[in-house]
Scaffold this motif. Structure first.
Motif, PDB file in Angstrom:
ATOM      1  N   VAL A 131      -0.334   4.036  19.076  1.00 25.04           N
ATOM      2  CA  VAL A 131       0.855   3.205  19.261  1.00 25.04           C
ATOM      3  C   VAL A 131       0.660   1.884  18.519  1.00 25.04           C
ATOM      4  O   VAL A 131      -0.433   1.322  18.516  1.00 25.04           O
ATOM      5  N   THR A 132       1.745   1.389  17.916  1.00 27.50           N
ATOM      6  CA  THR A 132       1.699   0.102  17.227  1.00 27.50           C
ATOM      7  C   THR A 132       2.587  -0.900  17.952  1.00 27.50           C
ATOM      8  O   THR A 132       3.738  -0.598  18.271  1.00 27.50           O
ATOM      9  N   PHE A 133       2.029  -2.080  18.211  1.00 34.44           N
ATOM     10  CA  PHE A 133       2.766  -3.188  18.815  1.00 34.44           C
ATOM     11  C   PHE A 133       2.929  -4.276  17.772  1.00 34.44           C
ATOM     12  O   PHE A 133       1.979  -4.596  17.050  1.00 34.44           O
ATOM     13  N   HIS A 134       4.106  -4.863  17.706  1.00 34.65           N
ATOM     14  CA  HIS A 134       4.325  -6.018  16.831  1.00 34.65           C
ATOM     15  C   HIS A 134       4.114  -7.282  17.648  1.00 34.65           C
ATOM     16  O   HIS A 134       4.558  -7.369  18.788  1.00 34.65           O
ATOM     17  N   THR A 135       3.431  -8.237  17.070  1.00 35.96           N
ATOM     18  CA  THR A 135       3.285  -9.544  17.699  1.00 35.96           C
ATOM     19  C   THR A 135       3.395 -10.591  16.608  1.00 35.96           C
ATOM     20  O   THR A 135       3.004 -10.353  15.463  1.00 35.96           O
ATOM     21  N   THR A 136       3.987 -11.716  16.930  1.00 38.91           N
ATOM     22  CA  THR A 136       4.102 -12.782  15.949  1.00 38.91           C
ATOM     23  C   THR A 136       2.710 -13.350  15.680  1.00 38.91           C
ATOM     24  O   THR A 136       1.741 -12.982  16.334  1.00 38.91           O
ATOM     25  N   ALA A 137       2.625 -14.258  14.735  1.00 38.27           N
ATOM     26  CA  ALA A 137       1.337 -14.878  14.425  1.00 38.27           C
ATOM     27  C   ALA A 137       0.824 -15.612  15.665  1.00 38.27           C
ATOM     28  O   ALA A 137       1.604 -16.066  16.503  1.00 38.27           O
ATOM     29  N   ALA A 138      -0.495 -15.730  15.767  1.00 35.85           N
ATOM     30  CA  ALA A 138      -1.105 -16.360  16.943  1.00 35.85           C
ATOM     31  C   ALA A 138      -0.595 -17.785  17.142  1.00 35.85           C
ATOM     32  O   ALA A 138      -0.399 -18.227  18.268  1.00 35.85           O
ATOM     33  N   ASN A 139      -0.345 -18.506  16.064  1.00 37.42           N
ATOM     34  CA  ASN A 139       0.151 -19.887  16.200  1.00 37.42           C
ATOM     35  C   ASN A 139       1.648 -19.927  16.495  1.00 37.42           C
ATOM     36  O   ASN A 139       2.217 -20.989  16.644  1.00 37.42           O
ATOM     37  N   GLN A 140       2.290 -18.751  16.589  1.00 38.56           N
ATOM     38  CA  GLN A 140       3.712 -18.668  16.931  1.00 38.56           C
ATOM     39  C   GLN A 140       3.910 -17.825  18.189  1.00 38.56           C
ATOM     40  O   GLN A 140       4.858 -17.072  18.305  1.00 38.56           O
ATOM     41  N   CYS A 141       2.977 -17.939  19.101  1.00 36.63           N
ATOM     42  CA  CYS A 141       3.035 -17.272  20.405  1.00 36.63           C
ATOM     43  C   CYS A 141       2.698 -15.789  20.355  1.00 36.63           C
ATOM     44  O   CYS A 141       2.987 -15.053  21.287  1.00 36.63           O
ATOM     45  N   GLY A 142       2.111 -15.344  19.286  1.00 37.54           N
ATOM     46  CA  GLY A 142       1.664 -13.950  19.208  1.00 37.54           C
ATOM     47  C   GLY A 142       0.328 -13.803  19.902  1.00 37.54           C
ATOM     48  O   GLY A 142      -0.430 -14.761  20.054  1.00 37.54           O
ATOM     49  N   HIS A 153       5.938  -8.506  35.340  1.00 36.08           N
ATOM     50  CA  HIS A 153       5.683  -8.031  33.983  1.00 36.08           C
ATOM     51  C   HIS A 153       5.631  -6.501  33.940  1.00 36.08           C
ATOM     52  O   HIS A 153       6.112  -5.890  32.990  1.00 36.08           O
ATOM     53  N   ILE A 154       5.048  -5.903  34.964  1.00 34.70           N
ATOM     54  CA  ILE A 154       4.992  -4.438  35.039  1.00 34.70           C
ATOM     55  C   ILE A 154       6.414  -3.882  35.102  1.00 34.70           C
ATOM     56  O   ILE A 154       6.742  -2.909  34.434  1.00 34.70           O
ATOM     57  N   GLU A 155       7.253  -4.520  35.887  1.00 29.99           N
ATOM     58  CA  GLU A 155       8.643  -4.089  36.029  1.00 29.99           C
ATOM     59  C   GLU A 155       9.397  -4.215  34.703  1.00 29.99           C
ATOM     60  O   GLU A 155      10.165  -3.325  34.329  1.00 29.99           O
ATOM     61  N   GLU A 156       9.190  -5.299  33.961  1.00 27.81           N
ATOM     62  CA  GLU A 156       9.920  -5.543  32.717  1.00 27.81           C
ATOM     63  C   GLU A 156       9.421  -4.721  31.539  1.00 27.81           C
ATOM     64  O   GLU A 156      10.189  -4.414  30.638  1.00 27.81           O
ATOM     65  N   ALA A 157       8.144  -4.416  31.514  1.00 30.57           N
ATOM     66  CA  ALA A 157       7.578  -3.684  30.375  1.00 30.57           C
ATOM     67  C   ALA A 157       8.138  -2.266  30.329  1.00 30.57           C
ATOM     68  O   ALA A 157       8.374  -1.650  31.351  1.00 30.57           O
ATOM     69  N   ASN A 158       8.372  -1.778  29.110  1.00 34.81           N
ATOM     70  CA  ASN A 158       8.791  -0.382  29.023  1.00 34.81           C
ATOM     71  C   ASN A 158       7.634   0.513  28.587  1.00 34.81           C
ATOM     72  O   ASN A 158       7.749   1.723  28.611  1.00 34.81           O
ATOM     73  N   LYS A 212       7.372  -4.477  25.196  1.00 32.45           N
ATOM     74  CA  LYS A 212       8.817  -4.431  25.436  1.00 32.45           C
ATOM     75  C   LYS A 212       9.472  -3.965  24.150  1.00 32.45           C
ATOM     76  O   LYS A 212       9.098  -4.395  23.063  1.00 32.45           O
ATOM     77  N   LYS A 213      10.444  -3.090  24.287  1.00 37.62           N
ATOM     78  CA  LYS A 213      11.135  -2.575  23.114  1.00 37.62           C
ATOM     79  C   LYS A 213      12.079  -3.645  22.585  1.00 37.62           C
ATOM     80  O   LYS A 213      12.935  -4.142  23.300  1.00 37.62           O
ATOM     81  N   ARG A 214      11.892  -4.010  21.323  1.00 45.55           N
ATOM     82  CA  ARG A 214      12.767  -4.990  20.665  1.00 45.55           C
ATOM     83  C   ARG A 214      13.123  -4.445  19.291  1.00 45.55           C
ATOM     84  O   ARG A 214      12.250  -4.317  18.432  1.00 45.55           O
ATOM     85  N   HIS A 215      14.384  -4.124  19.102  1.00 43.32           N
ATOM     86  CA  HIS A 215      14.865  -3.635  17.807  1.00 43.32           C
ATOM     87  C   HIS A 215      14.032  -2.461  17.296  1.00 43.32           C
ATOM     88  O   HIS A 215      13.469  -2.496  16.220  1.00 43.32           O
ATOM     89  N   GLN A 216      13.914  -1.426  18.080  1.00 40.63           N
ATOM     90  CA  GLN A 216      13.194  -0.195  17.733  1.00 40.63           C
ATOM     91  C   GLN A 216      11.696  -0.387  17.538  1.00 40.63           C
ATOM     92  O   GLN A 216      11.023   0.427  16.932  1.00 40.63           O
ATOM     93  N   THR A 217      11.161  -1.499  18.009  1.00 41.37           N
ATOM     94  CA  THR A 217       9.740  -1.802  17.854  1.00 41.37           C
ATOM     95  C   THR A 217       9.161  -2.200  19.208  1.00 41.37           C
ATOM     96  O   THR A 217       9.801  -2.910  19.970  1.00 41.37           O
ATOM     97  N   GLN A 218       7.941  -1.753  19.498  1.00 42.47           N
ATOM     98  CA  GLN A 218       7.233  -2.235  20.684  1.00 42.47           C
ATOM     99  C   GLN A 218       6.686  -3.621  20.333  1.00 42.47           C
ATOM    100  O   GLN A 218       5.963  -3.765  19.349  1.00 42.47           O
TER     101      GLN A 218
END
Length: 179
Positions: free
Chosen positions: A80-91, A38-43, A105-111
């Motif tokens: 810093v702002t991180f986006h996460t899905t809803a808790a019931n959707q794996c957020g 996970h450390i390796e994959e995270a940006n 992880k950077k996804r579509h210009q968003t952490q």
């Protein structure tokens, strides 16, 4: 009485597999991944306090804003702002006012982050992972500020030289016109 007993046995029998599943299994997380993976994959990896939670009307889910204490992997802004899905959707279910170690992880210009990343609330486990990460650094970009100061100084000196040349040119032009 027997009917109730059969009903409870069926309920427990059907409910047990559901209770045994963890959110990471339901979300398709790779159980073979280690924290090192996970450390390796995270940006971006930060440790900081969750200061705001807002609903993301466009993507759905939640935007969790953090006041950063320490950062790893790359420099970050103080907030810093991180986006996460809803808790019931794996957020990941962040709580305002609590400190977390967050893997992004950077996804579509968003952490972005989910329950699949080893995000941890402040405590012994987070401290152990931070020890493995090594010495982090404070947020902000001191090298950018230093470069900006040099740029501003250079523009100031350059402006003074341009003004001096204009003044000297006018004076020289007046002298040559008088002669």
């Amino acid at each position: 009485m027997i009917r109730q007993l059969v009903w409870w046995v069926c309920l427990v029998g059907l409910g047990t597999p559901l209770l045994a599943q963890t959110p990471t299994e339901e979300c398709g997380c790779d159980p073979e991944m280690t924290v090192a993976d996970h450390i390796e994959e995270a940006n971006l990896i930060i440790f900081g306090e969750c200061v705001r939670l807002t609903t993301n009307a466009i993507k759905g889910g939640v935007n969790a804003t953090f006041k950063v204490d320490t950062t790893w992997k790359r420099a970050s802004e103080p907030v810093v702002t991180f986006h996460t899905t809803a808790a019931n959707q794996c957020g990941f279910a962040f709580e305002k006012g609590k400190k977390y170690l967050v893997f992004g992880k950077k996804r579509h210009q968003t952490q972005a982050t989910t329950v699949c990343e080893p995000n941890l609330p402040e405590g012994v486990r987070a401290e152990a992972v931070m020890a493995d990460l090594g010495k982090g650094f404070p947020p902000g970009r001191p090298e950018l500020a230093r470069n900006m100061n040099i740029l501003i100084l250079g523009l100031g000196v350059g402006s003074i030289l341009v003004i001096a040349l204009i003044v000297l040119r006018k004076r020289l032009f007046k002298r040559s016109a008088q002669a």
